[in-house]
Design a protein around this motif. Structure first.
Motif, short mmCIF file in Angstrom:
data_model
loop_
_atom_site.label_atom_id
_atom_site.label_comp_id
_atom_site.label_asym_id
_atom_site.label_seq_id
_atom_site.Cartn_x
_atom_site.Cartn_y
_atom_site.Cartn_z
N SER A 1 0.85 -1.18 0.00
CA SER A 1 0.00 0.00 0.00
C SER A 1 0.89 1.23 0.00
N ASN A 2 0.51 2.23 -0.78
CA ASN A 2 1.27 3.49 -0.84
C ASN A 2 0.48 4.65 -0.28
N ASN A 3 -0.53 4.32 0.55
CA ASN A 3 -1.38 5.37 1.09
C ASN A 3 -1.60 5.16 2.58
N THR A 4 -0.55 4.79 3.28
CA THR A 4 -0.67 4.57 4.72
C THR A 4 -0.21 5.80 5.48
N LYS A 5 -0.80 6.00 6.65
CA LYS A 5 -0.52 7.21 7.44
C LYS A 5 0.47 6.87 8.55
N PRO A 6 1.69 7.40 8.48
CA PRO A 6 2.69 7.09 9.52
C PRO A 6 2.45 7.90 10.79
N VAL A 7 2.95 7.38 11.89
CA VAL A 7 2.88 8.10 13.16
C VAL A 7 3.99 9.15 13.22
N SER A 8 3.84 10.07 14.14
CA SER A 8 4.92 11.03 14.42
C SER A 8 5.79 10.44 15.52
N ILE A 9 7.10 10.57 15.36
CA ILE A 9 8.05 10.00 16.32
C ILE A 9 8.46 11.06 17.34
N GLY A 10 8.31 10.72 18.63
CA GLY A 10 8.66 11.65 19.69
C GLY A 10 10.10 11.48 20.13
N LYS A 11 10.53 12.33 21.06
CA LYS A 11 11.90 12.29 21.57
C LYS A 11 11.92 11.65 22.96
N VAL A 12 12.69 10.57 23.06
CA VAL A 12 12.73 9.81 24.32
C VAL A 12 13.38 10.62 25.43
N ASP A 13 14.36 11.45 25.10
CA ASP A 13 15.06 12.20 26.15
C ASP A 13 14.18 13.29 26.78
N LEU A 14 13.00 13.53 26.22
CA LEU A 14 12.08 14.52 26.80
C LEU A 14 11.04 13.87 27.71
N ILE A 15 11.06 12.54 27.83
CA ILE A 15 10.09 11.85 28.67
C ILE A 15 10.38 12.16 30.14
N ARG A 16 9.30 12.43 30.89
CA ARG A 16 9.44 12.71 32.30
C ARG A 16 8.51 11.80 33.12
N LYS A 17 9.02 11.36 34.25
CA LYS A 17 8.21 10.52 35.14
C LYS A 17 6.99 11.31 35.61
N GLY A 18 5.81 10.71 35.49
CA GLY A 18 4.58 11.36 35.91
C GLY A 18 3.78 11.97 34.77
N GLN A 19 4.35 12.03 33.55
CA GLN A 19 3.61 12.63 32.44
C GLN A 19 2.54 11.67 31.93
N TRP A 20 1.50 12.24 31.36
CA TRP A 20 0.40 11.44 30.81
C TRP A 20 0.85 10.73 29.53
#
Length: 494
Positions: free
Chosen positions: A174-193
C-alpha cells in the motif's frame, strides 16, 4: 389526660415535619451547589485533566491489528485428541485404563492444518506500508494478516526481525498509509500522561491512558524500558505508547503480572532504539551490533569501597574472551569499566547496550579503573554474530540427522564440531522445529539445547537416550541458548 396526650402527639408531629423539611432543603441546596461547582470545574478546567480525543483522532488510523496463522499437525488441531480414534477423547477424561476394541480406523497421519496462532498490534512508520511491531507477535507464524482502522485487510511480509530487542518490521502493499509522528525519548518525564492504542484480546482500536511510572527500567534484558501504568493486555503488544502531542515514544511490549492480565505495570521499548533497529532491518534485513568480548556484572557498594571508587557504578569484568577486542586492548578480569567513548556507565547493563549501538570496526575508548587508578584503553569494536545467523550460514547437511521427538514436540539435529567451536559451546542439539508442548513453552527453530535437567547433551543420540530414561509424569527443564542468552525452560511430556 387524653387531651394532654393528643396535644403532645400533634406537637411532636409538627416538630418532626419541620425537621424533615429543613433537611430536604439542606440536601437540595447541597446538590445545587455541587452541580454549580462541577460546571465551574468543567468550564475553567481547575483539575487540569487532559482531553485525549484529538490524539485518538490523529493516531487511530495509523494503528493496525495483527493476526497470525501457523501450521500444526492434525492431532493438535483438536485440542490434542486423535481425530481418527474416538476413544482418545474418553481416555483424556478417564485415563488409559479404558478398554477399547482393536481400532479399525486408518493410522493417524501427520497432516498439517493452518489455524490462528495469536494476535497483536502495530503501527505505520512510513506512507508506503512499513509496520513496526513486536517480534513475539509474529514469531513462528506462517501467515500474517493486518487489519486497518477502516476494516481493510492485507497479507504482510516480514522484512526483518530482531530477537534481542523484540522488534519486527513488516510490509504491506500500500502506498497510502498514514505514519505516526516519532517523539523524543530524552524529553520523557516521570509522571507525564501517556496513551496506548491497540487490540487487547482482539478488541480493535482500544484506547487506554495512564502516566509514566519510571524511565530506564532495567529488567535484566538487553533494553531498558519505559514503565507506565497505562492498561495493556495480551493483544496490545506492538502498539504505540503516545505522549500528549500524539507522538510515539515507545512500543508496548511486556507486562509484569502474576495473573497473566494487567496489574498496573506495563513496559515499552523506547522508540529511538526501536527505530534504529527498524532502519537496519529495512536496509539489510538484520541488525548489526558491536561487541568487545567481556563478561560483566554489577559492582556492589562494598566492592566499590574496597577498590577505592567514590560510588558503586560501572561494569565489573569477570571474564575476558581469548582473542576478543577487549583481550587485544588489554582489559583484564577484575577491571571496572567506567566509561565507553567518554559516556559514563551508570549501571553495568548500560555497557552492552552502548557497545551494541556502536558500528563494528570503529575505534573507541574504554575508561577502566584498575588498582586504584583510572586508565584509558583504545579498542576496536567487533561484531555480534547470533547463533541462529551463524548456523544458517553453515547449515549444509544439518538436516540429514534430524530426529523428531514427538513426546515433547521437538525436531532436533546434531551441531558440527566446527560450529560448536565458533559458538564456544560443548555439544548440544539444534532445534529445527517445534510443535505441541515445545511450541507452547516458547521453543523455536534456531534454539540450542545444552542440557536436560542436570545432564549435558552431546548430540541427538545422547538427547534421545536420556529423554527416554526420564519420568514421563514429571516436568523436565531444558537449558536453552538463544542468541547470547541462556535460560532454563520447563516443559511437560505429551
Amino acid at each position: 389526660m387524653l387531651e394532654i396526650k393528643v396535644s403532645k402527639f400533634f406537637s411532636s408531629s409538627i416538630f418532626l415535619s419541620t425537621l424533615i423539611v429543613i433537611k430536604l432543603c439542606a440536601i437540595s441546596c447541597y446538590i445545587s451547589a455541587c452541580a454549580q461547582s462541577t460546571v465551574g470545574l468543567t468550564n475553567h478546567n481547575y483539575l487540569n485533566l487532559p482531553d485525549f480525543t484529538s490524539i485518538v483522532e490523529k493516531v487511530e488510523s495509523s494503528v493496525v491489528n495483527i493476526r497470525t496463522m501457523t501450521n500444526i499437525t492434525s492431532r493438535e488441531s483438536n485440542n490434542g485428541f486423535n481425530n481418527n480414534d474416538p476413544y482418545d477423547f474418553f481416555r483424556w477424561f478417564f485415563g488409559p485404563q479404558l478398554q477399547q476394541p482393536i481400532p479399525i480406523y486408518p493410522p493417524q497421519t501427520n497432516e498439517e492444518k493452518i489455524i490462528p496462532r495469536g494476535m497483536g498490534s502495530g503501527f505505520f512508520i512510513s506512507n508506503d506500508g512499513y509496520i513496526l511491531t513486536n517480534n513475539h507477535v509474529i514469531m513462528d507464524s506462517t501467515e500474517i494478516i493486518v487489519t486497518l482502522d477502516d476494516g481493510k485487510e492485507f497479507i504482510a511480509k516480514i522484512v526483518g526481525t530482531d530477537d534481542r530487542t523484540d522488534i519486527a518490521l513488516l510490509k504491506i502493499e500500500s502506498n497510502n498509509t498514514k505514519p505516526v509522528s516519532i517523539g523524543k525519548v530524552d524529553l520523557i518525564r516521570k509522571g507525564q500522561w501517556v496513551l496506548a492504542i491497540g487490540s487487547p484480546f482482539g478488541l480493535d482500536s482500544t484506547v487506554t491512558a495512564g502516566i509514566v511510572s519510571a524511565i530506564g527500567r532495567d529488567t535484566g534484558y538487553y533494553l531498558s524500558f519505559i514503565q507506565a501504568d497505562v492498561a495493556v493486555n495480551p493483544g496490545n503488544s506492538g502498539g504505540p505508547l503516545l505522549n500528549l502531542n500524539g507522538e510515539v515514544i515507545g512500543v508496548n511490549s511486556q507486562i509484569i503480572s502474576r495473573s497473566g492480565g494487567f496489574m498496573g505495570i506495563s513496559l515499552s521499548i523506547p522508540i529511538d532504539e526501536a527505530m534504529r533497529v527498524a532502519e537496519q532491518l529495512q536496509s539489510s534485513g538484520k541488525v548489526i551490533r558491536g561487541r568487545i568480548g567481556v563478561h560483566i556484572g554489577e559492582i556492589s557498594r562494598e566492592v566499590a569501597d574496597a577498590l577505592g571508587l567514590i560510588k558503586p557504578y560501572g561494569a565489573l569484568v569477570s571474564y575476558v574472551e581469548d582473542g576478543s577486542p577487549a583481550d587485544i586492548a588489554g582489559v583484564l578480569a577484575g577491571d571496572v569499566i567506567l566509561s565507553f567513548n567518554n559516556e559514563n556507565i551508570k549501571k553495568y547493563t548500560d555497557l552492552p547496550r552502548i557497545v551494541g549501538q556502536t558500528k563494528p570496526g570503529s575505534k573507541s575508548t574504554l575508561g577502566v579503573f584498575r588498582h586504584g587508578k583510572r586508565i584509558i584503553l583504545d579498542i576496536k569494536i567487533g561484531e555480534v554474530q547470533s547463533d541462529t545467523t551463524y548456523i544458517a550460514e553453515n547449515s549444509n547437511g544439518l538436516d540429514k540427522d534430524s530426529v523428531v521427538f514427538d513426546i515433547i514436540g521437538l525436531k532436533v539435529s546434531n551441531i558440527p564440531d566446527d560450529i560448536c567451536s565458533n559458538l564456544r559451546i560443548n555439544g548440544g542439539v539444534l532445534v529445527k522445529g517445534s510443535f505441541g508442548n515445545a511450541a507452547s513453552c516458547g521453543l523455536r527453530q534456531g534454539d540450542i539445547i545444552l542440557a536436560i535437567n542436570e545432564y549435558c547433551v552431546n548430540g541427538v543420540k545422547d538427547f534421545g537416550k536420556y529423554l527416554n530414561t526420564l519420568n514421563k509424569n514429571k516436568s523436565i527443564a531444558l537449558l536453552v541458548r538463544r542468541g547470547e542468552q541462556t535460560q532454563w525452560i520447563p516443559i511437560k511430556f505429551k
